[in-house]
Write a protein that holds these residues in place. Structure first.
Motif, PDB file in Angstrom:
ATOM      1  N   ASN A  15       0.802  -1.227   0.000  1.00 36.00           N
ATOM      2  CA  ASN A  15       0.000   0.000   0.000  1.00 36.00           C
ATOM      3  C   ASN A  15       0.836   1.279   0.000  1.00 36.00           C
ATOM      4  O   ASN A  15       0.372   2.332   0.455  1.00 36.00           O
ATOM      5  N   ASN A  60      -0.683   4.496  -1.596  1.00 38.93           N
ATOM      6  CA  ASN A  60      -1.690   5.175  -0.777  1.00 38.93           C
ATOM      7  C   ASN A  60      -1.040   5.922   0.385  1.00 38.93           C
ATOM      8  O   ASN A  60      -1.461   7.033   0.748  1.00 38.93           O
ATOM      9  N   LYS A 106      -2.053   9.790   0.519  1.00 39.48           N
ATOM     10  CA  LYS A 106      -3.279   9.908   1.316  1.00 39.48           C
ATOM     11  C   LYS A 106      -3.523  11.331   1.819  1.00 39.48           C
ATOM     12  O   LYS A 106      -4.653  11.830   1.792  1.00 39.48           O
TER      13      LYS A 106
END
Length: 398
Positions: A379, A382, A386
């Motif tokens: 991830n 992200n 984010k």
């Protein structure tokens, strides 16, 4: 320079006096258009690029929306232990600083004052000139002030430690006796969250804390390090909140205490000011507020195959720090494509498009097997985007 046509007018074989005046005018026009880095056009730059007078007065005024940063720009002549010419190359510093400025201005609604401590006014003006093509609304968000590099006469040997002028920040409280507070930042940063929120970390200080830095999370627990350090993993010096009023009131004397640590561990210090500050806060741990690691996210926090910053996994990266030349050397493309996307972004154009571009490039790093150890982190795309996603959700319609 625009071509100027004129005729020579003579009377009794003499050039008319006003021809001399014409020559002077032509010379002045030529200088103005071709030597923009010289002092004779500084007023022009002041008016068009918001350069603040070198007043020496305090800059932090309670009740205003002004945020003050320190930046240090030095070229100098690197020693062998300073990473060679590339590490201190002024062109690289200016390139990175331009992207840092752009990301800060794009995400901010406040006035951002940058106090630039440099070893050349020429480099300062080159730095300021990176904003010359910005739309006016963004130009109004930044103000610049120049100061010459300064070291005490008996500490000139510290100028060339690690990187040229890296230790200069230790003397900033002496250089700015009327300044209340500022944040020192390295040039190799990309803001992914509004600078106002970084400034708000000052409000989390208790009654005695005089500085804030993020955990290093790497190096200080290894055999490479030979000096005492703060906490479990030490502190990274790339971002440092400085309550300068409290530093000046420090009972041991801010500069004196730092110099005492330097003199004691001089032969063991490798990372210059960062080591000195770690030694100081190892002894005076109560004086430092620990920033979240998401405020200073570096290559070493993801290059080990896992994410070393839990807050970043939860909330995202707030500031990306390209230390170890991670933005430019092609070795860690997950970080470099974010830097390059911001570099290519035109202020005033859609931040939604910027985010989409960053995401596509992050995906391409994995798909095309570009160099990246951070790509092994689950991830990671992200984690790196984010905060920017949240900013857009809160301020724009995606």
């Amino acid at each position: 320079m625009t071509a100027v046509s004129f005729r020579f007018i003579r009377t009794r074989g003499q050039v008319m006096p006003y021809l001399v005046i014409l020559y002077v005018v032509i010379i002045l026009v030529f200088v103005r258009h071709n030597f923009a880095g010289k002092e004779n056009v500084e007023e022009f730059l002041r008016s068009s690029l918001h350069i603040a007078p070198d007043s020496g007065v305090g800059l932090h005024n309670k009740g205003t929306a002004e945020i003050t940063f320190f930046i240090i720009l030095c070229e100098g002549k690197p020693n062998d232990n300073q990473g060679g010419k590339t590490a201190s190359d002024i062109a690289r510093q200016l390139r990175q600083a331009a992207v840092m400025l752009k990301s800060a201005a794009a995400l901010s609604t406040s006035v951002l004052r940058f106090i630039v401590v440099a070893d050349s006014k020429k480099f300062f003006l080159r730095f300021v000139n990176t904003t010359s093509s910005w739309p006016q609304v963004y130009k109004k968000r930044v103000i610049f002030e120049y100061r010459d590099v300064w070291y005490p006469a008996d500490r000139e040997d510290m100028r060339s430690m690690f990187r040229v002028c890296a230790t200069e920040r230790l003397f900033l409280p002496d250089m700015f006796p009327k300044l209340d507070a500022a944040i020192y930042i390295d040039t190799d940063l990309v803001f992914l969250r509004p600078p106002e929120q970084l400034w708000q970390e000052f409000r989390k200080f208790n009654d005695v804390q005089l500085a804030a830095m993020a955990p290093c999370l790497y190096h200080y627990g290894t055999r490479k390090n030979k000096v005492p350090f703060y906490g479990k993993t030490g502190l990274n010096a790339g971002i440092m909140h400085m309550n300068i009023t409290r530093m000046r009131k420090f009972s041991e004397g801010w500069t004196a205490a730092n110099m005492k640590m330097f003199d004691k561990y001089k032969k063991k210090i490798k990372l210059a000011d960062q080591d000195i500050l770690n030694i100081l806060f190892h002894k005076y741990g109560e004086l430092v507020y620990e920033l979240g690691c998401e405020w200073n996210y570096r290559i070493f926090q993801c290059s080990q195959g896992y994410n070393m910053c839990p807050h970043a996994a939860t909330n995202g990266v707030s500031i990306l720090h390209g230390n170890a030349m991670a933005f430019v050397n092609g070795a860690e493309m997950k970080l470099q494509v974010i830097f390059e996307s911001w570099e290519q972004h035109v202020l005033g154009s859609s931040l939604d498009h910027l985010l989409a571009t960053i995401w596509d490039k992050l995906e391409a790093v994995s798909t095309n097997h570009q160099p990246s150890k951070c790509a092994r982190v689950s991830n990671i795309n992200n984690i790196l985007t984010k905060e920017l996603q949240k900013h857009l959700l809160n301020n724009y319609s995606l």
